[in-house]
Each structure stands twice: as structure tokens, then as C-alpha cells.
Write an enzyme that holds these catalytic residues in place. Structure first.
Site, PDB file in Angstrom:
ATOM      1  N   GLY A 144       0.819  -1.221   0.000  1.00  0.00           N
ATOM      2  CA  GLY A 144       0.000   0.000   0.000  1.00  0.00           C
ATOM      3  C   GLY A 144       0.849   1.266   0.000  1.00  0.00           C
ATOM      4  O   GLY A 144       2.067   1.258   0.175  1.00  0.00           O
ATOM      5  N   ASP A 145       0.116   2.360  -0.169  1.00  0.00           N
ATOM      6  CA  ASP A 145       0.721   3.663  -0.278  1.00  0.00           C
ATOM      7  C   ASP A 145       1.482   4.079   0.993  1.00  0.00           C
ATOM      8  O   ASP A 145       2.592   4.607   0.929  1.00  0.00           O
ATOM      9  CB  ASP A 145      -0.453   4.623  -0.501  1.00  0.00           C
ATOM     10  N   LEU A 146       0.884   3.787   2.126  1.00  0.00           N
ATOM     11  CA  LEU A 146       1.492   4.199   3.396  1.00  0.00           C
ATOM     12  C   LEU A 146       2.842   3.513   3.604  1.00  0.00           C
ATOM     13  O   LEU A 146       3.823   4.141   3.995  1.00  0.00           O
ATOM     14  CB  LEU A 146       0.556   3.851   4.552  1.00  0.00           C
TER      15      LEU A 146
ATOM     16  N   VAL B 142      -6.161 -12.533   5.500  1.00  0.00           N
ATOM     17  CA  VAL B 142      -6.283 -12.137   6.909  1.00  0.00           C
ATOM     18  C   VAL B 142      -7.353 -12.922   7.668  1.00  0.00           C
ATOM     19  O   VAL B 142      -7.399 -12.889   8.900  1.00  0.00           O
ATOM     20  CB  VAL B 142      -6.565 -10.626   7.089  1.00  0.00           C
TER      21      VAL B 142
ATOM     22  N   HIS C   7      -5.869  14.944  14.520  1.00  0.00           N
ATOM     23  CA  HIS C   7      -4.732  15.871  14.541  1.00  0.00           C
ATOM     24  C   HIS C   7      -5.050  17.197  15.253  1.00  0.00           C
ATOM     25  O   HIS C   7      -4.294  17.670  16.095  1.00  0.00           O
ATOM     26  CB  HIS C   7      -4.269  16.194  13.121  1.00  0.00           C
TER      27      HIS C   7
ATOM     28  N   ASP D  50      -0.957   8.925  15.523  1.00  0.00           N
ATOM     29  CA  ASP D  50      -1.423  10.198  14.997  1.00  0.00           C
ATOM     30  C   ASP D  50      -0.146  10.872  14.550  1.00  0.00           C
ATOM     31  O   ASP D  50       0.650  11.317  15.384  1.00  0.00           O
ATOM     32  CB  ASP D  50      -2.122  11.025  16.085  1.00  0.00           C
ATOM     33  N   HIS D  51       0.073  10.917  13.237  1.00  0.00           N
ATOM     34  CA  HIS D  51       1.411  11.337  12.795  1.00  0.00           C
ATOM     35  C   HIS D  51       1.733  12.791  13.164  1.00  0.00           C
ATOM     36  O   HIS D  51       2.884  13.180  13.205  1.00  0.00           O
ATOM     37  CB  HIS D  51       1.626  11.054  11.300  1.00  0.00           C
TER      38      HIS D  51
ATOM     39  N   LYS E  37       5.503  15.187  14.716  1.00  0.00           N
ATOM     40  CA  LYS E  37       6.104  16.361  14.084  1.00  0.00           C
ATOM     41  C   LYS E  37       6.931  17.143  15.096  1.00  0.00           C
ATOM     42  O   LYS E  37       6.510  17.342  16.239  1.00  0.00           O
ATOM     43  CB  LYS E  37       5.014  17.265  13.489  1.00  0.00           C
TER      44      LYS E  37
ATOM     45  N   LYS F 205       4.830   2.370   1.362  1.00  0.00           N
ATOM     46  CA  LYS F 205       5.846   2.885   0.428  1.00  0.00           C
ATOM     47  C   LYS F 205       6.278   4.301   0.765  1.00  0.00           C
ATOM     48  O   LYS F 205       7.463   4.620   0.769  1.00  0.00           O
ATOM     49  CB  LYS F 205       5.296   2.866  -1.000  1.00  0.00           C
TER      50      LYS F 205
ATOM     51  N   LYS G 254      -0.184  25.483   1.636  1.00  0.00           N
ATOM     52  CA  LYS G 254      -0.019  24.363   2.560  1.00  0.00           C
ATOM     53  C   LYS G 254       0.665  24.898   3.814  1.00  0.00           C
ATOM     54  O   LYS G 254       1.795  25.406   3.757  1.00  0.00           O
ATOM     55  CB  LYS G 254       0.865  23.308   1.885  1.00  0.00           C
TER      56      LYS G 254
ATOM     57  N   LYS H 212      -9.012  21.144   2.329  1.00  0.00           N
ATOM     58  CA  LYS H 212      -8.295  20.744   1.114  1.00  0.00           C
ATOM     59  C   LYS H 212      -8.456  21.851   0.081  1.00  0.00           C
ATOM     60  O   LYS H 212      -9.434  22.590   0.101  1.00  0.00           O
ATOM     61  CB  LYS H 212      -8.893  19.461   0.537  1.00  0.00           C
TER      62      LYS H 212
HETATM   63  C1  BG6 Z   1      -3.859  12.634   7.107  1.00  0.00           C
HETATM   64  C2  BG6 Z   1      -5.146  12.831   6.365  1.00  0.00           C
HETATM   65  O1  BG6 Z   1      -4.109  12.091   8.376  1.00  0.00           O
HETATM   66  O2  BG6 Z   1      -3.195  13.872   7.243  1.00  0.00           O
HETATM   67  C3  BG6 Z   1      -4.889  13.459   5.009  1.00  0.00           C
HETATM   68  O3  BG6 Z   1      -5.801  11.593   6.191  1.00  0.00           O
HETATM   69  C4  BG6 Z   1      -4.092  14.727   5.159  1.00  0.00           C
HETATM   70  O4  BG6 Z   1      -6.099  13.734   4.325  1.00  0.00           O
HETATM   71  C5  BG6 Z   1      -2.849  14.482   6.013  1.00  0.00           C
HETATM   72  O5  BG6 Z   1      -3.694  15.141   3.862  1.00  0.00           O
HETATM   73  C6  BG6 Z   1      -2.155  15.784   6.317  1.00  0.00           C
HETATM   74  O6  BG6 Z   1      -0.918  15.484   6.872  1.00  0.00           O
HETATM   75  P1  BG6 Z   1       0.283  16.511   6.779  1.00  0.00           P
HETATM   76  O7  BG6 Z   1       1.363  15.893   7.594  1.00  0.00           O
HETATM   77  O8  BG6 Z   1       0.628  16.633   5.315  1.00  0.00           O
HETATM   78  O9  BG6 Z   1      -0.239  17.789   7.328  1.00  0.00           O
END
Ligand code: BG6
Length: 498
Positions: A18-20, A90, A244, A181-182, A186, A22, A349, A344
Site C-alpha cells: 500500500g501507499d502508506l 487475513v 490531529h 497520529d502522525h 512532528k 511505500k 499548505k 483541502k
Molecule cells: C492525514 C489525512 O491524516 O493527514 C490526510 O488523512 C491529510 O487527508 C494528512 O492530507 C495531512 O498530513 P500533513 O502531515 O501533510 O499535514
């Protein structure tokens, strides 16, 4: 807990093609390896439905790394050799038994003490099944530790989140679950606590006596890209605010923890989420605004309206923009609005926090017809990383007039889209058993409780969509939300205050 700096572990990635995997996971593992933060005692097992082989996965890993980092050093082959692949169903016990055998072999080969990370980087409908099958098939019963890393979305609303949690808790304890929660990985999000709790300048003022409002903006220029199918079921509220944005709110609003331990920090964040003022379904319009983008120009290029995106319903009622006013009803924050907005296809950005301080009761330097500039603390999360403090000073020369003075500190941001670094940190934390920057179940539950009435209100009525042009900062209602309280968004273009 003793921290081992070079953890020995196997990482099982469900959804390796999947994308994540990669874009984030493989590059992060590579960086950890390259920086010596991962010992040689590791193996990665990629799980997927395709009939791939070890050779195919290794080639995919090498290509992914080269695409991202360019031609790298000679240890690439060595790195890629740590990757293995298993074709997997799975729902089938047979697959889990194969995985078990492979893990045992790899633990022997790489001298890994049965430490296992199970990373679920795939569609959430399988999370519960995978967790319980791992347990049923004995894979969670190890002589080392076992952890489950879960990506969002963690449920779709409170009920589904509770259901999912029940399922995974049958197989893993709360301490073993790492909900990603990425944003918490940060650099500048992690810096919020330091800025607040390591500076005597801010903490005494960090309350409703001195702060008039707080603003959090997380704007994106991208549309929904290939994720129309997912986004249709999510919208900006669930995609960004539930996780987030509310995480940033809780870091900004929490009381100082008595110790810098995972439990103490989490407990303070949880208190903030408990104090969020509930918004009833009938009252959502007074607090929240939604938007959906129309065709427009972003970075000089014409882009289609949301309703014309791939896999999106042509009469979609999904919001691609949210602005809202949140209150935290406790002693520290009573009466201070936290304005948030995210969307979006906006004009730039950027993720930023602006803390606006109250003005002095009698500012001697402004005359009746002059307007002063409030003191602002701006925390730049991305793409630039740093802090700006807006003060007032005297204009040079004899006039005696006042002028805003801007003090800037800027981190040299390594990469403007710095999510791989966030993942790298979080993955490393997980290997070390540090769950501080992961979301505890109580946080997830409280966030959904807050979000649910807003999403219910929006599902029950149709938005007046599309209501903002791509390439702008959202619908006008977002401006009115602040104007009616006598405030304004401080950041509306790339150039302002940057
Ligand atoms: C993700 C969302 O959790 O965070 C995406 O699903 C969003 O839709 C992304 O684009 C934003 O992350 P970042 O780190 O680019 O601000």
C-alpha cells in the site's frame, strides 16, 4: 522502563504494497537503519494478498528507497535483505500459522528475542479480525514483547470506535496498543510542550486572563487525490479534526504534568478533552462552519471541483473544509475561544498555531484613533518550523509612533513535507516502548464524543455546496465566525506574518 537504543525487533507490516508502506514506513525504517537507530537484529515481514516473493519485495523496497533518497550507499542490499514477504489471507488461520513459522525462523536467524511489532497499514475493517486472529494463533504469546500499531481511522464515530476498541482489546492490552497520529511525531508539535513548560515568559500568561483566543490552521493545497472513496465516508471533520487538530488543542491547553511520563502527560491531555464544551446537534451552526471546494486555481493550475473528483458522488454532501470555535470549560480557559480550521484545496499548505494575547487595559502608546497590534505567539508547524513573537516597539526616529516588531526563530526544516520524519520518530518510539506520542483510548473516545454531534448535524442537513473556490481560504462563513466575536484569522496568505 529501561530504554534500549538499538531495539531488536521484527516488524510485521500488514499492507506492505500500500501507499502508506511505500511513502512512509519503508523510508522511515531505512532512515532508522541508516542512522544506526535500529540494530542489525531486525527483520521486516511484509504481508499482502498478492502472490509476491521475497525477491519482489526486496526489489520494491530498493526502488522505493532509491526513488525517495536517490542513489544511496552500498549497504542498501544488506538493508533490503532484511525484508521478507508472505502472501496472506487475513481471515485464514493457515496464513497466521505460516506467519508464526516464519517469525520463529527469523527470530532465530537474526537473534531477535521474540519482540514483535504488528503494524496495521491497511483498510480498518480488518483491524479487529487481524488482532483476534493473531491472538488465537498464538502470535501474541511471546517471550519478548508484542505491540500493535494502528493507523487511523480509528472508527467512524463513537460507536464504531468503541466496537473496534473492544475487538483489539481482546487480543492486546492498552499498553500494547500504539494508535498513530502522525501529527504527534512532528518536530514542532512536540515542541509545544517545551515552549510552554520551559519558558517562564509564557506559562504564567497561558490562561484566560492574558490570552484572548487561540487559532489553529492546517491548510492543504492538495485535493483528495486517489482517496475519494475513503474521503467520501470521512470528510475533513473526521479526517483531520477528530485526531490531529484535537490533539494540538489538548497539547496547547493541558496543565503542566507533574512528571514528564507517558501516563502523566496523557492524563493532562485527557482532562482537556473531558472539558471540551459539548455542542448539541441543534446548535452546531453557532460553532462550526463547513465547506466544499468548487473548481478554482491552485498554484496557478485549474483544478476540478470536489464533486468531479474520482470516486466522489456528483452530489456529495461531504465537507472538505471545517472551521470551528471550541471552548474548554475549565478554570484556565473559560471564555477563551480556540478557533480551528482545516481544508483541502486551500491557497497554501501550512500548519500554524497563533496565540493571541489580550491587549493592555490602557495602552499608553496608542491614541484614541489608532489601533494597536496585539501580541501574538505563532508556532509554525509546517512547512516552515519555528516560532514568531509579535511585540510592539517604537518606530525608529523622532515621531514616537509604535510599530509591530517581529522576532523570528526558524528551525532549518529538513523537508517541507516532513511526515516521513514524523513516522520515523513514532516507529522508533514504538520500538522503544515509549507510547507518549501515541493516542490513548480515552483520548480517542472523548474526541469522538465531541465530534459525533457535529457530524450528525451535518449528515441530517445538506450543505450549501460547493461554497468555496479551490485556491482560497474556504467559505466566507469561516471569516464571519471570528468577526462576530471581534477577531480575525491572523494567517490568510502565505506572506502574512511569515
Ligand atoms: C492525514 C489525512 O491524516 O493527514 C490526510 O488523512 C491529510 O487527508 C494528512 O492530507 C495531512 O498530513 P500533513 O502531515 O501533510 O499535514
Amino acid at each position: 522502563m529501561t530504554m534500549v537504543l538499538e531495539p531488536k525487533t521484527t516488524i510485521v507490516i500488514f499492507g506492505i504494497s500500500g501507499d502508506l508502506a511505500k511513502r512512509k514506513l519503508i523510508p522511515s525504517i531505512y532512515n532508522l537503519y541508516n542512522k544506526g537507530k535500529l540494530s542489525k537484529h531486525f527483520a521486516v515481514v511484509g504481508i499482502g494478498r498478492r502472490e509476491w516473493t521475497n525477491e519482489i519485495i526486496r526489489e520494491m523496497v530498493c526502488n522505493t528507497i532509491t526513488d525517495i533518497f536517490g542513489n544511496t550507499t552500498s549497504d542498501m542490499t544488506d538493508f533490503c535483505e532484511h525484508f521478507y514477504y508472505l502472501t496472506f489471507d487475513v481471515t485464514s488461520d493457515y496464513s497466521y500459522s505460516n506467519l508464526h513459522t516464519l517469525l520463529k525462523e527469523l527470530e532465530e536467524k537474526y537473534k531477535i528475542p521474540e519482540n514483535r511489532i504488528n503494524y496495521l497499514a491497511m483498510a480498518p475493517e480488518f483491524f479487529g479480525t487481524i488482532a483476534s486472529k493473531l491472538k488465537e494463533n498464538g502470535l501474541t504469546n511471546t517471550n519478548g514483547w508484542t505491540r500493535l500499531v494502528i493507523e487511523k481511522p480509528f472508527g467512524h464515530d463513537l460507536r464504531s470506535a468503541q466496537q473496534l476498541n473492544r475487538e483489539i482489546r481482546e487480543a492486546f492490552s492498552e499498553e500494547e496498543i500504539y494508535r498513530i497520529d502522525h501529527y504527534l511525531g512532528k518536530e514542532m508539535v512536540q515542541n509545544i510542550e517545551v515552549i510552554r513548560f520551559a519558558n517562564v515568559l509564557f506559562e504564567p500568561l497561558w490562561n484566560n486572563r492574558y490570552i484572548s483566543n487561540v487559532q489553529i490552521t492546517s491548510s492543504e493545497t492538495l485535493g483528495v487525490e486517489e482517496r475519494g472513496g475513503y474521503y467520501e465516508t470521512s470528510g475533513a471533520l473526521r479526517d483531520m479534526v477528530q485526531n490531529h487538530i484535537l490533539q494540538m488543542v489538548s497539547l496547547l491547553a493541558m496543565d503542566p504534568p507533574i512528571r514528564l511520563t507517558t501516563d502523566e502527560i496523557r492524563s493532562e491531555k485527557i482532562k482537556v478533552l473531558r472539558a471540551l464544551r459539548h455542542i448539541s446537534v441543534n446548535n452546531v451552526d453557532s460553532y462550526f462552519v463547513r465547506g466544499q471546494y468548487d473548481e478554482g486555481k491552485v498554484n496557478g493550475k485549474v483544478v476540478p471541483r470536489y464533486r468531479n473528483e474520482n470516486k466522489v458522488d456528483p452530489s456529495s454532501n461531504t465537507e472538505t473544509f471545517v472551521a470551528g470555535k471550541i471552548f474548554i470549560d475549565n478554570h484556565r480557559w473559560a471564555g477563551v475561544p480556540f478557533y480551528i480550521r482545516t481544508g483541502k484545496r486551500l491557497s497554501f499548505k501550512s500548519t500554524k498555531i497563533v496565540v493571541q494575547f489580550k491587549e493592555l487595559p490602557m495602552n499608553l502608546y496608542f491614541h484614541d484613533n489608532e489601533v494597536g497590534h496585539p501580541n501574538l505567539l505563532i508556532i509554525h508547524i509546517q512547512p516552515d518550523e519555528g516560532i514568531t513573537l509579535m511585540l510592539n516597539g517604537k518606530k525608529i526616529g523622532p515621531s514616537g509612533e509604535t510599530t509591530p516588531v517581529q522576532l523570528d526563530y526558524s528551525n532549518n526544516s529538513i523537508d517541507s513535507f516532513n511526515t516521513p520524519e514524523a513516522y520515523e520518530r513514532l516507529l522508533h518510539d514504538c520500538m522503544l516502548g515509549d507510547a507518549t506520542n501515541f493516542t490513548h483510548w480515552d483520548e480517542v473516545e472523548l474526541s469522538w464524543k465531541f465530534i459525533d454531534s457535529i457530524s450528525t448535524a451535518w449528515e441530517e442537513t445538506r450543505g450549501n455546496f460547493p461554497n468555496y473556490k479551490a485556491g482560497t481560504m474556504g467559505p466566507n462563513e469561516s471569516e464571519y465566525l471570528l468577526e462576530k466575536d471581534g477577531f480575525r484569522w491572523w494567517l490568510f496568505s502565505t506572506n502574512e506574518n511569515e
